[in-house]
Scaffold this motif. Structure first.
Motif, PDB file in Angstrom:
ATOM      1  N   GLN A   2     -56.382 -34.148  12.080  1.00 18.00           N
ATOM      2  CA  GLN A   2     -56.229 -35.606  12.217  1.00 18.00           C
ATOM      3  C   GLN A   2     -56.356 -36.256  10.854  1.00 18.00           C
ATOM      4  O   GLN A   2     -55.628 -37.195  10.520  1.00 18.00           O
ATOM      5  N   GLY A   3     -57.296 -35.739  10.058  1.00 22.16           N
ATOM      6  CA  GLY A   3     -57.445 -36.223   8.685  1.00 22.16           C
ATOM      7  C   GLY A   3     -56.202 -35.928   7.867  1.00 22.16           C
ATOM      8  O   GLY A   3     -55.745 -36.770   7.082  1.00 22.16           O
ATOM      9  N   ALA A   4     -55.631 -34.736   8.057  1.00 25.27           N
ATOM     10  CA  ALA A   4     -54.412 -34.359   7.324  1.00 25.27           C
ATOM     11  C   ALA A   4     -53.267 -35.313   7.684  1.00 25.27           C
ATOM     12  O   ALA A   4     -52.497 -35.753   6.822  1.00 25.27           O
ATOM     13  N   TYR A   5     -53.186 -35.662   8.962  1.00 24.98           N
ATOM     14  CA  TYR A   5     -52.127 -36.582   9.408  1.00 24.98           C
ATOM     15  C   TYR A   5     -52.327 -37.968   8.777  1.00 24.98           C
ATOM     16  O   TYR A   5     -51.370 -38.597   8.304  1.00 24.98           O
ATOM     17  N   ALA A   6     -53.608 -38.412   8.741  1.00 25.90           N
ATOM     18  CA  ALA A   6     -53.898 -39.724   8.134  1.00 25.90           C
ATOM     19  C   ALA A   6     -53.464 -39.721   6.667  1.00 25.90           C
ATOM     20  O   ALA A   6     -52.867 -40.687   6.183  1.00 25.90           O
ATOM     21  N   LEU A   7     -53.737 -38.619   5.969  1.00 25.51           N
ATOM     22  CA  LEU A   7     -53.348 -38.530   4.545  1.00 25.51           C
ATOM     23  C   LEU A   7     -51.830 -38.523   4.390  1.00 25.51           C
ATOM     24  O   LEU A   7     -51.285 -39.156   3.482  1.00 25.51           O
ATOM     25  N   ASP A  33     -62.329 -22.838  18.156  1.00 26.30           N
ATOM     26  CA  ASP A  33     -62.211 -23.497  19.471  1.00 26.30           C
ATOM     27  C   ASP A  33     -60.861 -23.263  20.142  1.00 26.30           C
ATOM     28  O   ASP A  33     -60.739 -23.422  21.354  1.00 26.30           O
ATOM     29  N   ASN A  34     -59.844 -22.954  19.375  1.00 29.62           N
ATOM     30  CA  ASN A  34     -58.465 -22.755  19.870  1.00 29.62           C
ATOM     31  C   ASN A  34     -57.957 -23.945  20.679  1.00 29.62           C
ATOM     32  O   ASN A  34     -57.331 -23.769  21.733  1.00 29.62           O
ATOM     33  N   ASP A  35     -58.199 -25.135  20.179  1.00 27.42           N
ATOM     34  CA  ASP A  35     -57.794 -26.334  20.918  1.00 27.42           C
ATOM     35  C   ASP A  35     -56.632 -27.067  20.244  1.00 27.42           C
ATOM     36  O   ASP A  35     -56.300 -28.183  20.624  1.00 27.42           O
ATOM     37  N   LEU A  36     -56.010 -26.432  19.207  1.00 27.00           N
ATOM     38  CA  LEU A  36     -54.963 -27.137  18.459  1.00 27.00           C
ATOM     39  C   LEU A  36     -53.584 -26.955  19.091  1.00 27.00           C
ATOM     40  O   LEU A  36     -53.134 -25.819  19.301  1.00 27.00           O
ATOM     41  N   VAL A  37     -52.931 -28.059  19.337  1.00 29.16           N
ATOM     42  CA  VAL A  37     -51.511 -28.020  19.688  1.00 29.16           C
ATOM     43  C   VAL A  37     -50.772 -27.487  18.447  1.00 29.16           C
ATOM     44  O   VAL A  37     -51.117 -27.833  17.317  1.00 29.16           O
ATOM     45  N   GLY A  38     -49.785 -26.619  18.649  1.00 30.62           N
ATOM     46  CA  GLY A  38     -49.025 -26.123  17.493  1.00 30.62           C
ATOM     47  C   GLY A  38     -49.384 -24.697  17.111  1.00 30.62           C
ATOM     48  O   GLY A  38     -48.822 -24.153  16.166  1.00 30.62           O
ATOM     49  N   SER A  39     -50.333 -24.083  17.820  1.00 29.18           N
ATOM     50  CA  SER A  39     -50.636 -22.672  17.576  1.00 29.18           C
ATOM     51  C   SER A  39     -51.204 -22.053  18.852  1.00 29.18           C
ATOM     52  O   SER A  39     -52.161 -22.575  19.420  1.00 29.18           O
ATOM     53  N   VAL A  41     -46.761 -31.277   8.353  1.00 27.10           N
ATOM     54  CA  VAL A  41     -46.676 -30.321   9.469  1.00 27.10           C
ATOM     55  C   VAL A  41     -47.924 -29.439   9.525  1.00 27.10           C
ATOM     56  O   VAL A  41     -48.654 -29.305   8.536  1.00 27.10           O
ATOM     57  N   LEU A  42     -48.129 -28.854  10.695  1.00 27.56           N
ATOM     58  CA  LEU A  42     -49.175 -27.846  10.871  1.00 27.56           C
ATOM     59  C   LEU A  42     -48.505 -26.487  10.950  1.00 27.56           C
ATOM     60  O   LEU A  42     -47.500 -26.326  11.657  1.00 27.56           O
ATOM     61  N   VAL A  43     -49.056 -25.498  10.225  1.00 26.57           N
ATOM     62  CA  VAL A  43     -48.548 -24.129  10.330  1.00 26.57           C
ATOM     63  C   VAL A  43     -49.402 -23.393  11.360  1.00 26.57           C
ATOM     64  O   VAL A  43     -50.628 -23.371  11.263  1.00 26.57           O
ATOM     65  N   GLY A  44     -48.742 -22.833  12.368  1.00 25.26           N
ATOM     66  CA  GLY A  44     -49.454 -22.098  13.411  1.00 25.26           C
ATOM     67  C   GLY A  44     -48.632 -20.901  13.851  1.00 25.26           C
ATOM     68  O   GLY A  44     -47.575 -20.602  13.260  1.00 25.26           O
ATOM     69  N   GLN A  45     -49.118 -20.226  14.874  1.00 21.13           N
ATOM     70  CA  GLN A  45     -48.370 -19.079  15.401  1.00 21.13           C
ATOM     71  C   GLN A  45     -48.045 -19.330  16.872  1.00 21.13           C
ATOM     72  O   GLN A  45     -48.952 -19.560  17.682  1.00 21.13           O
ATOM     73  N   ALA A  81     -47.803 -35.266  13.510  1.00 23.88           N
ATOM     74  CA  ALA A  81     -47.771 -36.386  14.462  1.00 23.88           C
ATOM     75  C   ALA A  81     -47.891 -35.884  15.898  1.00 23.88           C
ATOM     76  O   ALA A  81     -48.417 -36.581  16.761  1.00 23.88           O
ATOM     77  N   GLU A  82     -47.408 -34.658  16.155  1.00 28.03           N
ATOM     78  CA  GLU A  82     -47.493 -34.104  17.520  1.00 28.03           C
ATOM     79  C   GLU A  82     -48.805 -33.361  17.753  1.00 28.03           C
ATOM     80  O   GLU A  82     -49.120 -32.978  18.872  1.00 28.03           O
ATOM     81  N   VAL A  83     -49.535 -33.130  16.664  1.00 32.00           N
ATOM     82  CA  VAL A  83     -50.767 -32.330  16.747  1.00 32.00           C
ATOM     83  C   VAL A  83     -51.995 -33.236  16.807  1.00 32.00           C
ATOM     84  O   VAL A  83     -52.906 -33.030  17.618  1.00 32.00           O
ATOM     85  N   ALA A  84     -51.979 -34.279  15.951  1.00 33.65           N
ATOM     86  CA  ALA A  84     -53.174 -35.102  15.742  1.00 33.65           C
ATOM     87  C   ALA A  84     -53.568 -35.841  17.019  1.00 33.65           C
ATOM     88  O   ALA A  84     -52.725 -36.438  17.688  1.00 33.65           O
TER      89      ALA A  84
END
Ligand code: ADP
Ligand code: F6P
Length: 322
Positions: free
Chosen positions: A108-113, A128-134, A285-289, A300-303
């Motif tokens: 969320q901080g990365a998105y704000a930046l 926690d494995n709670d991130l959208v995008g991986s 963007v977020l890099v995930g698997q 924007a879709e992750v935060a």
């Protein structure tokens, strides 16, 4: 044109973060870029705690838990002024892009930046494995193995005494670690935030397990559940279950220690993936698997979102506990 990038680790540390730092540094150097390490996450960014990182600075760290850059939670960065000041500091230091290795809050901080105009790429890293995008994030596999070792050990002592155990695992508001530890550890019941249950229902599940002839009852409880292990135990003492109950809270043991093979590889792939994304001209963007592939998802879709749990897995845990 990217020439100089910075990297930081933020939020709760996760085993495999060092592998990601190493990959960012070495893959970045291979692009001909300069790499700057920022200590203690966004707190270090705001206090300009920067140092150049060369190939030798990240030698001998792939097998280490924690993060050599240190991590922090930084309330100041949550304010619009904090984010603006961080963007100015990065500009002052001639940083063309920032790699943020961290979990939900950190992204969320990365998105704000990135909305302040800073080219940012996130790397999905949290137990926690709670991130959208991986599908899976750095640290989950190692944390899960720690929880499983504990559950295996607790089962043997529980069986000797015919005891019930409440085993609390981390995960903040997400039940992923608890559910997977419950399935892979063969728990008699799982309590997670996503599926509210009453203490009566948990007591019933334990009673039924004994009635089916089990020598023990292991209940894996997520720390974020409405009734965490302590609250459940208080209830059970009041209600006198009729069998002995013990509580084990695994806590930060799950976050510490050396990353396993999976997290070393995932950290490496996602760290290198962040550099590749920047080299392609991608940011924000977020890099995930996902499905085994290294992919990018717009921040924007992750935060501010949380990856939902598959309800079928909860049902599977119940069916397999017979
Ligand atoms: P994690 O990244 O492991 O989920 P946190 O939720 O504690 O850990 O977030 C880490 C840091 O990210 C916070 O201390 C804060 O500095 C920053 N952060 C969290 N949420 C936001 C937000 N909404 N806007 C800006 N920065 C945030
Ligand atoms: O986000 C990772 C995590 O370990 C959560 O599972 C847990 O709720 C939290 O961090 C604990 O935070 P701290 O290390 O600040 O106690």
């Amino acid at each position: 044109m990217v020439k100089r990038i910075a990297v930081l680790t933020s939020g709760g540390d996760a085993p495999g973060m060092n592998a990601a730092i190493r990959a960012v540094v070495r893959a970045g150097l291979a692009q001909g870029w300069e790499i700057v390490g920022i200590r203690r996450g966004y707190a270090g960014l705001l206090s300009e705690d920067f140092r150049p990182l060369g190939a030798r600075d990240v030698g001998g760290i792939i097998q280490l838990g924690g993060t050599i850059l240190g991590s922090a939670r930084c309330p100041e960065f949550k304010t619009p002024e904090g984010v603006r000041r961080a963007a100015q500091i990065l500009g002052k230091h001639g940083i063309d892009a920032l790699v943020v290795i961290g979990g939900n809050g950190s992204q969320q901080g990365a998105y704000a930046l990135s909305r302040e105009g800073v080219p940012v790429v996130g790397v999905a890293s949290t137990i926690d494995n709670d991130l959208v995008g991986s599908d899976i994030t750095i640290g989950v596999d190692t944390a899960l193995n720690v929880a499983l070792e504990a559950i295996d050990r607790l089962k043997t002592t529980a069986s000797s005494h015919n005891r019930a155990f409440l085993v609390e695992v981390m995960g903040r508001d997400c039940g992923y670690l608890a559910l997977m530890a419950g399935i892979a550890g063969g728990a008699e019941a799982v309590v997670i935030p996503e599926v509210p249950v009453s203490p009566e229902a948990v007591a019933e599940a334990i009673r039924e397990a004994y009635e089916r002839g089990k020598p023990h009852a292991i209940v894996v409880v997520a720390e974020g559940a409405q009734y965490n292990a302590q609250r459940l135990a208080e209830y059970f003492q009041r209600e006198q279950l009729g069998y002995e109950l013990r509580v084990t809270v695994l806590g930060h043991v799950q976050r510490g220690g050396a990353p396993g093979a999976f997290d070393r590889l995932l950290g490496t792939l996602l760290g290198a993936g962040a550099v590749e994304a920047l080299a392609r001209g991608e940011d924000g963007v977020l890099v995930g698997q996902i499905k085994g592939e290294v992919v990018t998802t717009p921040l924007a879709e992750v935060a501010g979102r949380r990856k939902p749990l598959d309800p079928k897995l909860f049902e599977l845990a119940r069916v397999l506990a017979q």
